[in-house]
Design an enzyme around this catalytic site. Structure first.
Site, PDB file in Angstrom:
ATOM      1  N   ASN A  22       1.126  -1.065  -0.160  1.00 14.80           N
ATOM      2  CA  ASN A  22       0.158   0.116  -0.019  1.00 14.80           C
ATOM      3  C   ASN A  22       0.861   1.216  -0.235  1.00 14.80           C
ATOM      4  O   ASN A  22       1.511   1.679   0.931  1.00 14.80           O
ATOM      5  CB  ASN A  22      -0.903   0.121   1.219  1.00 14.80           C
ATOM      6  CG  ASN A  22      -1.815   1.093   1.237  1.00 14.80           C
ATOM      7  OD1 ASN A  22      -1.622   2.013   0.512  1.00 14.80           O
ATOM      8  ND2 ASN A  22      -2.874   0.924   2.101  1.00 14.80           N
ATOM      9  N   ARG A  84      -2.412  -2.183  -3.667  1.00 14.53           N
ATOM     10  CA  ARG A  84      -3.630  -1.024  -3.673  1.00 14.53           C
ATOM     11  C   ARG A  84      -3.404   0.042  -4.590  1.00 14.53           C
ATOM     12  O   ARG A  84      -2.339   0.450  -4.386  1.00 14.53           O
ATOM     13  CB  ARG A  84      -3.693  -0.480  -2.122  1.00 14.53           C
ATOM     14  CG  ARG A  84      -4.776   0.524  -2.081  1.00 14.53           C
ATOM     15  CD  ARG A  84      -4.662   1.236  -0.868  1.00 14.53           C
ATOM     16  NE  ARG A  84      -5.892   2.331  -0.728  1.00 14.53           N
ATOM     17  CZ  ARG A  84      -5.568   3.415  -0.246  1.00 14.53           C
ATOM     18  NH1 ARG A  84      -4.420   3.626   0.207  1.00 14.53           N
ATOM     19  NH2 ARG A  84      -6.472   4.343  -0.301  1.00 14.53           N
ATOM     20  N   HIS A 173     -12.038   4.505  -1.233  1.00 15.10           N
ATOM     21  CA  HIS A 173     -12.318   3.482  -0.011  1.00 15.10           C
ATOM     22  C   HIS A 173     -13.020   2.240  -0.436  1.00 15.10           C
ATOM     23  O   HIS A 173     -13.647   1.735   0.687  1.00 15.10           O
ATOM     24  CB  HIS A 173     -12.693   4.245   1.021  1.00 15.10           C
ATOM     25  CG  HIS A 173     -11.944   5.331   1.892  1.00 15.10           C
ATOM     26  ND1 HIS A 173     -12.641   6.371   2.263  1.00 15.10           N
ATOM     27  CD2 HIS A 173     -10.685   5.580   1.941  1.00 15.10           C
ATOM     28  CE1 HIS A 173     -11.628   7.407   2.932  1.00 15.10           C
ATOM     29  NE2 HIS A 173     -10.466   6.741   2.492  1.00 15.10           N
ATOM     30  N   ARG A 234      -8.728  17.517   4.915  1.00 12.48           N
ATOM     31  CA  ARG A 234      -9.496  18.095   3.885  1.00 12.48           C
ATOM     32  C   ARG A 234     -10.738  18.508   4.208  1.00 12.48           C
ATOM     33  O   ARG A 234     -11.488  18.305   5.056  1.00 12.48           O
ATOM     34  CB  ARG A 234      -9.623  16.666   2.927  1.00 12.48           C
ATOM     35  CG  ARG A 234      -8.392  16.108   2.311  1.00 12.48           C
ATOM     36  CD  ARG A 234      -8.550  15.003   1.701  1.00 12.48           C
ATOM     37  NE  ARG A 234      -7.827  13.712   2.009  1.00 12.48           N
ATOM     38  CZ  ARG A 234      -7.778  12.423   1.887  1.00 12.48           C
ATOM     39  NH1 ARG A 234      -8.882  12.090   1.003  1.00 12.48           N
ATOM     40  NH2 ARG A 234      -7.248  11.574   2.462  1.00 12.48           N
ATOM     41  N   GLU A 374      -8.532  -3.141   5.021  1.00 14.27           N
ATOM     42  CA  GLU A 374      -8.252  -3.047   3.565  1.00 14.27           C
ATOM     43  C   GLU A 374      -7.259  -4.319   3.080  1.00 14.27           C
ATOM     44  O   GLU A 374      -7.245  -4.823   2.229  1.00 14.27           O
ATOM     45  CB  GLU A 374      -7.388  -1.852   3.363  1.00 14.27           C
ATOM     46  CG  GLU A 374      -8.350  -0.906   2.644  1.00 14.27           C
ATOM     47  CD  GLU A 374      -7.796   0.523   2.394  1.00 14.27           C
ATOM     48  OE1 GLU A 374      -6.790   0.727   3.005  1.00 14.27           O
ATOM     49  OE2 GLU A 374      -8.081   1.143   1.466  1.00 14.27           O
TER      50      GLU A 374
END
Ligand code: ADP
Length: 392
Positions: A22, A84, A173, A234, A374
């Site tokens: 990842n 990923r 996601h 964000r 994940e």
């Protein structure tokens, strides 16, 4: 220990493993599954402690991480490597075995995700050159959202911006929304195909997804992972007119990028930190802006639940996941406060105890907490791709 389900890899021997890679813009996480040994390298491309030489690039980071994992697990044989990748565009609707042509398409997608995809590509390049004898599979953050209907993925721009430039909502996601919605159905003893679920991934990045009858039906992130909920640094959604205003005021593209992606959200509102734990401490000590940041954060999630429940014409369960969603009982309470009219009743004791099921016995809508995994799902999907291709 909370009784939350996690991923298991079927058919993998004790001395075998899938390596999950990842790669972020300046970090690299690698994990061996099912062993769960992992290495996390940060500040790639920056100078080391005290200004000394750091890790130059993702290639070097990969070699260092692999050597560490081999020290930790010397007798493990690698079966495959799962990567990923943030953006699969419209091209990749499911995980795919990587060859040179796939790698080239991923490179072309850098245009859609310049902040995110180059790192994934760098990880793939490094891994394919260091581990050329095992298969590599790309698992895309966008893939689970490939099922979004037109009404959810089209923006209000002229249609040609979609057809000619690929500007649409993609959603992100996806791997974790897929994972936790499956786990949630399992915990409820139901088939995912018959449920309307809202999954709330509340980590540093945050997104909500409406998972209707097993497929992503709408989601809060859009063309980029900047849309939707308020996040650690964000903005999430904001009136696009504000961007025009700031541009007219003389802000550069780079400044805007920094402002919207790195200086806003919990960090910008609180003026303190993007870490919810810091904000909890500060708010408890009376810091007004820390309290305000948490209030705005919870309010935005609450509004999104309302929107997605309306979009699906109903709701069976709300699922919390991610660092904040899993660990912060108070945020779950703040988000769900006053939602009994929608059939959501939180059980305060269960919520504080960190159970998987945190709604009351009479709640029409179940509320669940499911650990994000994940890596586990990437490993599972990697093996599934190989089995389908007859390579494992
Ligand atoms: P990422 O999106 O980077 O994977 P995580 O899912 O690990 O991030 O989530 C990070 C966030 O989770 C941080 O804001 C952190 O403060 C928050 N978090 C972790 N543990 C707790 C906790 N016990 N209480 C509140 N927030 C927590």
């Amino acid at each position: 220990m909370p009784d939350r389900a996690s991923t298991v890899l079927r058919g993998v021997a004790e001395d075998e493993a899938v390596l999950v890679v990842n790669a972020g813009s300046s970090s690299l996480k690698m994990q061996l599954l099912p062993q769960r040994q992992h290495v996390h390298i940060e500040r790639i491309g920056e100078s080391g402690p005290g200004g000394g030489p750091g890790v130059a690039d993702h290639g070097e980071a990969f070699r260092i991480a692999l050597a560490r994992l081999r020290e930790q697990a010397p007798s493990v044989r690698l079966l495959a490597c799962g990567h990923r990748v943030v953006h699969g565009g419209e091209h990749f609707r499911e995980p795919v075995l990587i060859d040179d042509s796939v790698q080239e398409v991923i490179r072309q997608l850098n245009r859609l995700a310049p902040l995110h995809n180059p790192a994934g590509l760098a990880g793939i390049e490094a891994a394919r050159s260091e581990l050329s004898d095992i298969p590599h599979v790309a698992v895309f953050d966008t893939a689970f959202h490939a099922s979004l209907p037109e009404q959810a993925y089209l923006t209000g721009l002229p249609y040609e911006y979609y057809t000619d430039h690929g500007i649409r909502n993609y959603g992100f996601h996806g791997t974790n929304h897929d994972h936790v919605s499956r786990q949630a159905a399992g915990l409820l003893g139901r088939h995912r195909d018959e449920l309307s679920l809202i999954t709330l991934h509340l980590g540093n990045g945050a997104s909500a997804a409406a998972v209707k009858h097993g497929r992503s039906f709408d989601t809060s992130m859009g063309f980029t992972p900047l849309a939707g909920l308020l996040m650690g640094t964000r903005t999430g959604d904001l009136d696009p007119g504000i961007i025009l205003h700031l541009l007219a005021d003389g802000k550069s593209l780079l400044e805007l990028d920094q402002l919207l992606n790195r200086q806003s959200g919990l960090k910008g509102l609180s003026g303190r930190s993007n870490d919810m734990r810091d904000l909890r401490r500060a708010a408890a000590a009376g810091d007004r802006r820390a309290r305000l940041a948490i209030t705005v954060y919870a309010y935005r999630v609450k509004k999104e639940i309302g929107a997605l429940a309306a979009a699906m014409d109903g709701l069976d369960a709300v699922v919390f996941t991610g660092g904040i969603g899993e660990n912060d009982a108070a945020i779950r309470e703040e988000i769900l406060q006053g939602m009994d009219w929608l059939g959501i009743e939180l059980d305060n004791e269960r919520n504080l105890a960190g159970n998987s099921l945190v709604s009351t016995a009479t709640s029409r809508v179940a509320v669940l907490v499911v650990k994000a995994d994940e890596e586990g799902l990437i490993a599972e999907q990697t093996l599934a791709v190989l089995r389908a291709a007859g390579a494992a």
